[in-house]
Design an enzyme around this catalytic site. Structure first.
Site, PDB file in Angstrom:
ATOM      1  N   HIS A   1       0.855  -1.193   0.000  1.00 32.42           N
ATOM      2  CA  HIS A   1       0.000   0.000   0.000  1.00 32.42           C
ATOM      3  C   HIS A   1       0.893   1.247   0.000  1.00 32.42           C
ATOM      4  CE1 HIS A   1      -2.760   3.121   1.280  1.00 32.42           C
ATOM      5  NE2 HIS A   1      -3.714   2.343   0.796  1.00 32.42           N
TER       6      HIS A   1
ATOM      7  N   GLU B   1      -3.613   2.008  -7.413  1.00 30.91           N
ATOM      8  CA  GLU B   1      -3.996   3.133  -6.565  1.00 30.91           C
ATOM      9  C   GLU B   1      -2.995   4.274  -6.768  1.00 30.91           C
ATOM     10  OE1 GLU B   1      -6.378   1.754  -2.952  1.00 30.91           O
ATOM     11  OE2 GLU B   1      -4.290   1.465  -2.445  1.00 30.91           O
TER      12      GLU B   1
HETATM   13  P1  PGA Z   1      -9.120   6.487  -0.239  1.00 26.85           P
HETATM   14  O1  PGA Z   1      -8.017   5.403   0.106  1.00 26.85           O
HETATM   15  O2  PGA Z   1     -10.352   5.759  -0.680  1.00 26.85           O
HETATM   16  O3  PGA Z   1      -9.309   7.272   1.027  1.00 26.85           O
HETATM   17  O4  PGA Z   1      -8.559   7.336  -1.334  1.00 26.85           O
HETATM   18  C1  PGA Z   1      -7.827   4.288  -0.736  1.00 26.85           C
HETATM   19  C2  PGA Z   1      -6.759   3.396  -0.176  1.00 26.85           C
HETATM   20  O5  PGA Z   1      -5.857   3.872   0.511  1.00 26.85           O
HETATM   21  O6  PGA Z   1      -6.803   2.171  -0.389  1.00 26.85           O
END
Ligand code: PGA
Length: 236
Positions: free
Chosen positions: A88, A157
């Site tokens: 992450h 992401e």
């Molecule tokens: P967010 O976070 O939905 O607050 O943008 C996504 C994540 O960190 O997986």
């Protein structure tokens, strides 16, 4: 589809229990068919429910040992945890996890047959440098990761979209997911400011097999609203 809630550093043990009760109740009543995962903070790890798989946000690649502040697979086993987030962006960029540690985690937990949510995504300066730079960055994050691992789930992401309210444009998600799909046929989630207003559009995109959700998932009612949107799309 796969819809996952990353609770990050939010909720107490009691809060997570209430959250899981409410979310499983909603799924049981609504008959939602998607696979649902919740990643609570380590202090609130617990057994999975029938409708919700509970996973860990982080773990050290060892069964046990001298790794102050970390938890290993022995601690996860106590709760029957079989799913884990690895790579992450907050672990990479805030906690300073490098490619080598991320890869060691992947190899260790893949060896134990965990369902691994492997996260990749570019910081803002790479995004500004254009699509080729973004893909080179992501390819580096994927270098050495076994993309044919059976229980792999990838999550794209973009770092600049996480927790900022700024979602990637649909054409950017399509382009990146399309490029990743050419090298990996495992489920591919999008994450980064997914909310009820944009979930329908994002989840309908080609090569988007679900979402990894932070902020919007922290309140069970909002997460359930997302599950409802996903369920209505009737996408596998
Ligand atoms: P967010 O976070 O939905 O607050 O943008 C996504 C994540 O960190 O997986």
């Amino acid at each position: 589809m796969i819809i996952a809630a990353n609770l990050k550093t939010n909720h107490t043990r009691a809060g997570v229990k209430n959250y899981l009760d409410a979310t499983s109740d909603f799924i049981d009543k609504s008959g939602a068919r998607d696979r649902v995962f919740v990643f609570p903070p380590a202090t609130a790890l617990c057994e999975s429910r029938s409708a919700v798989v509970v996973g860990a946000q982080n773990a050290y690649p060892a069964e046990s040992g001298s790794f102050t502040g970390e938890i290993g697979s022995q601690q996860l086993d106590e709760f029957g945890i079989r799913a884990l987030l690895i790579g992450h962006s907050e672990r990479r960029h805030i906690l300073g996890e490098g490619l080598d540690l991320v890869k060691r985690k992947f190899d260790y937990f893949a060896g134990l047959d965990y369902e691994i949510f492997f996260c990749v995504g570019e910081p803002p300066e790479i995004k500004e440098a254009g699509f080729d730079a973004v893909m080179t960055y992501i390819e580096r994050q994927l270098d050495g990761i076994d993309l044919s691992y059976d229980r792999l789930i990838l999550a794209y992401e973009p770092v600049w979209a996480i927790g900022t309210g700024k979602t990637a444009a649909s054409e950017d998600i399509l382009a990146v997911h399309g490029a990743i799909r050419r090298v990996c046929d495992k489920p591919l989630l999008y994450g980064g400011s997914v909310k009820t207003e944009n979930a329908g559009e994002i989840l309908s995109l080609e090569n988007v097999d679900g979402a990894l959700v932070g902020t919007t998932s922290w309140v069970s009612e909002r997460f359930c609203a997302l599950l409802e949107i996903a369920n209505k799309l009737k996408k596998d």
